[in-house]
Design a protein around this motif. Structure first.
Motif, PDB file in Angstrom:
ATOM      1  N   UNK A   1     -60.909-110.624  -5.467  1.00 47.19           N
ATOM      2  CA  UNK A   1     -61.795-111.343  -4.535  1.00 47.19           C
ATOM      3  C   UNK A   1     -61.897-112.814  -4.912  1.00 47.19           C
ATOM      4  N   UNK A   2     -61.966-113.083  -6.206  1.00 52.89           N
ATOM      5  CA  UNK A   2     -62.132-114.463  -6.681  1.00 52.89           C
ATOM      6  C   UNK A   2     -60.823-115.243  -6.740  1.00 52.89           C
ATOM      7  N   UNK A   3     -59.699-114.576  -6.488  1.00 57.51           N
ATOM      8  CA  UNK A   3     -58.396-115.208  -6.686  1.00 57.51           C
ATOM      9  C   UNK A   3     -58.057-116.269  -5.651  1.00 57.51           C
ATOM     10  N   UNK A   4     -58.686-116.219  -4.490  1.00 55.31           N
ATOM     11  CA  UNK A   4     -58.326-117.126  -3.408  1.00 55.31           C
ATOM     12  C   UNK A   4     -57.079-116.717  -2.656  1.00 55.31           C
ATOM     13  N   UNK A   5     -56.562-115.525  -2.957  1.00 54.87           N
ATOM     14  CA  UNK A   5     -55.318-115.078  -2.328  1.00 54.87           C
ATOM     15  C   UNK A   5     -55.527-114.444  -0.958  1.00 54.87           C
TER      16      UNK A   5
ATOM     17  N   UNK B   1     -61.980-102.268   1.975  1.00 53.87           N
ATOM     18  CA  UNK B   1     -62.645-101.612   0.848  1.00 53.87           C
ATOM     19  C   UNK B   1     -62.470-100.110   1.048  1.00 53.87           C
ATOM     20  N   UNK B   2     -61.631 -99.499   0.230  1.00 56.73           N
ATOM     21  CA  UNK B   2     -61.280 -98.084   0.359  1.00 56.73           C
ATOM     22  C   UNK B   2     -61.558 -97.367  -0.953  1.00 56.73           C
ATOM     23  N   UNK B   3     -62.768 -97.542  -1.437  1.00 60.12           N
ATOM     24  CA  UNK B   3     -63.204 -97.026  -2.730  1.00 60.12           C
ATOM     25  C   UNK B   3     -64.285 -95.964  -2.512  1.00 60.12           C
ATOM     26  N   UNK B   4     -64.754 -95.279  -3.572  1.00 55.89           N
ATOM     27  CA  UNK B   4     -65.858 -94.324  -3.406  1.00 55.89           C
ATOM     28  C   UNK B   4     -67.097 -94.989  -2.792  1.00 55.89           C
ATOM     29  N   UNK B   5     -67.888 -94.221  -2.038  1.00 58.67           N
ATOM     30  CA  UNK B   5     -69.013 -94.808  -1.292  1.00 58.67           C
ATOM     31  C   UNK B   5     -70.017 -95.596  -2.136  1.00 58.67           C
ATOM     32  N   UNK B   6     -70.244 -95.161  -3.375  1.00 57.48           N
ATOM     33  CA  UNK B   6     -71.256 -95.831  -4.193  1.00 57.48           C
ATOM     34  C   UNK B   6     -70.886 -97.271  -4.525  1.00 57.48           C
TER      35      UNK B   6
ATOM     36  N   UNK C   1     -71.086-101.274  -1.164  1.00 54.49           N
ATOM     37  CA  UNK C   1     -71.985-102.411  -0.939  1.00 54.49           C
ATOM     38  C   UNK C   1     -71.642-103.580  -1.857  1.00 54.49           C
ATOM     39  N   UNK C   2     -71.525-103.324  -3.152  1.00 55.25           N
ATOM     40  CA  UNK C   2     -71.277-104.414  -4.108  1.00 55.25           C
ATOM     41  C   UNK C   2     -69.967-105.132  -3.800  1.00 55.25           C
ATOM     42  N   UNK C   3     -68.922-104.376  -3.486  1.00 53.11           N
ATOM     43  CA  UNK C   3     -67.621-104.994  -3.225  1.00 53.11           C
ATOM     44  C   UNK C   3     -67.627-105.762  -1.904  1.00 53.11           C
ATOM     45  N   UNK C   4     -68.208-105.176  -0.869  1.00 52.52           N
ATOM     46  CA  UNK C   4     -68.251-105.857   0.429  1.00 52.52           C
ATOM     47  C   UNK C   4     -69.071-107.129   0.355  1.00 52.52           C
ATOM     48  N   UNK C   5     -70.209-107.080  -0.328  1.00 57.98           N
ATOM     49  CA  UNK C   5     -71.061-108.266  -0.453  1.00 57.98           C
ATOM     50  C   UNK C   5     -70.341-109.364  -1.231  1.00 57.98           C
ATOM     51  N   UNK C   6     -69.656-108.988  -2.308  1.00 62.85           N
ATOM     52  CA  UNK C   6     -68.914-109.980  -3.092  1.00 62.85           C
ATOM     53  C   UNK C   6     -67.842-110.643  -2.233  1.00 62.85           C
ATOM     54  N   UNK C   7     -67.138-109.853  -1.429  1.00 63.16           N
ATOM     55  CA  UNK C   7     -66.083-110.413  -0.582  1.00 63.16           C
ATOM     56  C   UNK C   7     -66.658-111.310   0.503  1.00 63.16           C
ATOM     57  N   UNK C   8     -67.697-110.858   1.181  1.00 68.58           N
ATOM     58  CA  UNK C   8     -68.305-111.666   2.238  1.00 68.58           C
ATOM     59  C   UNK C   8     -68.829-112.986   1.682  1.00 68.58           C
ATOM     60  N   UNK C   9     -69.492-112.926   0.540  1.00 66.53           N
ATOM     61  CA  UNK C   9     -70.024-114.156  -0.070  1.00 66.53           C
ATOM     62  C   UNK C   9     -68.920-115.089  -0.538  1.00 66.53           C
TER      63      UNK C   9
ATOM     64  N   UNK D   1     -75.205-114.443   6.361  1.00 64.23           N
ATOM     65  CA  UNK D   1     -75.207-115.733   5.664  1.00 64.23           C
ATOM     66  C   UNK D   1     -73.800-116.311   5.492  1.00 64.23           C
ATOM     67  N   UNK D   2     -72.778-115.435   5.479  1.00 63.17           N
ATOM     68  CA  UNK D   2     -71.414-115.913   5.287  1.00 63.17           C
ATOM     69  C   UNK D   2     -70.742-116.309   6.597  1.00 63.17           C
ATOM     70  N   UNK D   3     -71.213-115.716   7.703  1.00 65.31           N
ATOM     71  CA  UNK D   3     -70.573-115.963   8.984  1.00 65.31           C
ATOM     72  C   UNK D   3     -69.234-115.261   9.134  1.00 65.31           C
ATOM     73  N   UNK D   4     -68.921-114.328   8.226  1.00 71.01           N
ATOM     74  CA  UNK D   4     -67.652-113.619   8.282  1.00 71.01           C
ATOM     75  C   UNK D   4     -67.790-112.346   9.126  1.00 71.01           C
ATOM     76  N   UNK D   5     -66.687-111.645   9.328  1.00 72.42           N
ATOM     77  CA  UNK D   5     -66.663-110.424  10.124  1.00 72.42           C
ATOM     78  C   UNK D   5     -66.769-109.218   9.193  1.00 72.42           C
ATOM     79  N   UNK D   6     -67.623-108.274   9.562  1.00 73.21           N
ATOM     80  CA  UNK D   6     -67.759-107.014   8.833  1.00 73.21           C
ATOM     81  C   UNK D   6     -67.529-105.865   9.807  1.00 73.21           C
ATOM     82  N   UNK D   7     -66.570-105.018   9.505  1.00 74.50           N
ATOM     83  CA  UNK D   7     -66.284-103.847  10.327  1.00 74.50           C
ATOM     84  C   UNK D   7     -66.316-102.612   9.440  1.00 74.50           C
TER      85      UNK D   7
END
Length: 375
Positions: free
Chosen positions: A61-65, A71-76, A79-87, A114-120
């Motif tokens: 996520x931080x790589x800029x690539x 996000x295709x990980x276990x449900x728990x 949230x953390x991964x999606x929020x990190x990506x959106x931010x 707050x990010x203005x990005x798309x979440x699906x």
């Protein structure tokens, strides 16, 4: 050209990879990530992708690539991964369920805002011709007011299914078949009819003594004057899913069929039914244009179009949240043996992350914890 990264390289990642590969002029998979060392690189090799491999999703996520991540990980972890990506300014497609709690869902929606990005949120069954046909018929009004809907989310899984490390626990999987299998049918019910006003339910673990979670639930939903019932299961031999919608004028169902009754003078059904109503519904179905892309591929195509055109995707973050709200109500009703009114407010204890885990019954205890599912 959108640069795509995929977080989590288990079995469901294949559907995402194939979906993106169907749109080579619009996107390119440039990175894969998985917390299991070497797993992302192995997936890239399997699909012959010239993609960077990360053992730390946050590093990807931080790589800029990447511009867009699945996000295709276990449900728990959703949230953390999606929020990190959106931010980080990255658009996000997150697998079902959106998150185990409404509190986490709302945190994801706040990050989107707050990010203005798309979440699906993945709801690939909206991109099936047979189910899109049901939607068109319901929206046409030809059925009249809806009396009753029966939804069977009927699957079968053997005992080894729950040996995988994150399955079969309230903490890691977030729930059993209601959350992780019937979530698709719950989304379809909401897509077809909107939100119910009240829910009650019963839960059981009928066949899996190696899992804490339920393997069977039956819920009843109140809709204005009508009712809907949902069976969520991983104990049904034959795995026959069905949706049957009864309206004032006709019944339509998936697998597709249409039936319409007409009353005799004494109120009993007339032999032969009402062929005129059936003909109108069948004509509507015959005039439909089939979907160009199906399943995950269809949803990914819609998401790419939403990003390109600056519009909302067909299955957005609020849709994912609505499905989690219904699941939360089913669990609360089953745990507390009560009727649960919707919407669930932020003051309700079951709104909060961790509350479901704290209150959930352990039908049985988990007996195995494998890193990889048996092949």
């Amino acid at each position: 050209m959108l640069r795509v990264g995929i977080i989590g390289t288990g079995g469901i990642a294949d559907a995402h990879i194939n979906g993106y590969l169907a749109f080579p002029g619009e996107c390119e998979i440039v990175a894969l990530a998985d917390v299991v060392a070497g797993k992302a690189a192995q997936k890239a090799e399997t699909f012959e992708l010239a993609a960077a491999a990360f053992d730390d999703p946050l590093a990807m996520i931080a790589s800029g690539l990447v511009d867009l991540v699945s996000v295709a990980t276990p449900p728990s972890t959703h949230a953390a991964l999606a929020i990190a990506a959106l931010d980080a300014g990255i658009d996000v497609l997150v697998e079902k369920p959106m998150a185990p709690s409404l509190e986490e869902c709302d945190a994801m929606l706040a990050a989107q805002e707050r990010s203005g990005r798309v979440l699906s949120v993945v709801a690939q069954n909206r991109f099936r011709d047979d189910l899109a046909t049901l939607k068109d018929v319901v929206d046409s009004g030809l059925l009249g007011s809806i009396s009753h809907v029966r939804v069977d989310s009927a699957w079968w899984r053997g005992l080894p299914y729950y040996d995988l490390w994150w399955r079969g626990t309230w903490e890691k999987e977030g729930g059993g078949c209601t959350l992780n299998h019937a979530i698709h049918h719950i989304d379809l019910l909401l897509w077809l009819l909107g939100s119910p006003t009240e829910i009650t339910a019963m839960l059981a673990n009928a066949q899996h003594d190696n899992a804490e979670v339920e393997d069977l639930s039956v819920a009843v939903f109140r809709y204005d004057r009508g009712l809907a019932q949902l069976t969520s299961s991983v104990v049904h031999h034959g795995q026959e899913q069905a949706i049957v919608i009864q309206g004032a004028n006709a019944r339509v169902s998936q697998p597709f069929s249409v039936v319409a009754e007409r009353a005799r003078a004494d109120g009993f059904p007339e032999q032969g039914g009402d062929p005129e109503v059936v003909a109108r519904i069948e004509a509507l179905v015959a005039d439909r244009t089939p979907l160009a892309h199906l399943g995950h591929e269809g949803q990914i195509g819609d998401l790419l179009g939403a990003i390109r055109d600056g519009r909302s995707p067909i299955a957005g973050g609020h849709d994912g949240r609505n499905a989690v709200e219904v699941v939360t109500a089913i669990y609360k009703a089953g745990f507390e043996r009560q009727f649960v009114s919707l919407p669930i407010s932020a003051s309700d204890p079951y709104y909060r992350a961790g509350q479901l885990v704290a209150n959930a019954p352990h039908f049985f205890e988990k007996k195995a914890s494998l890193i990889e599912a048996a092949s």
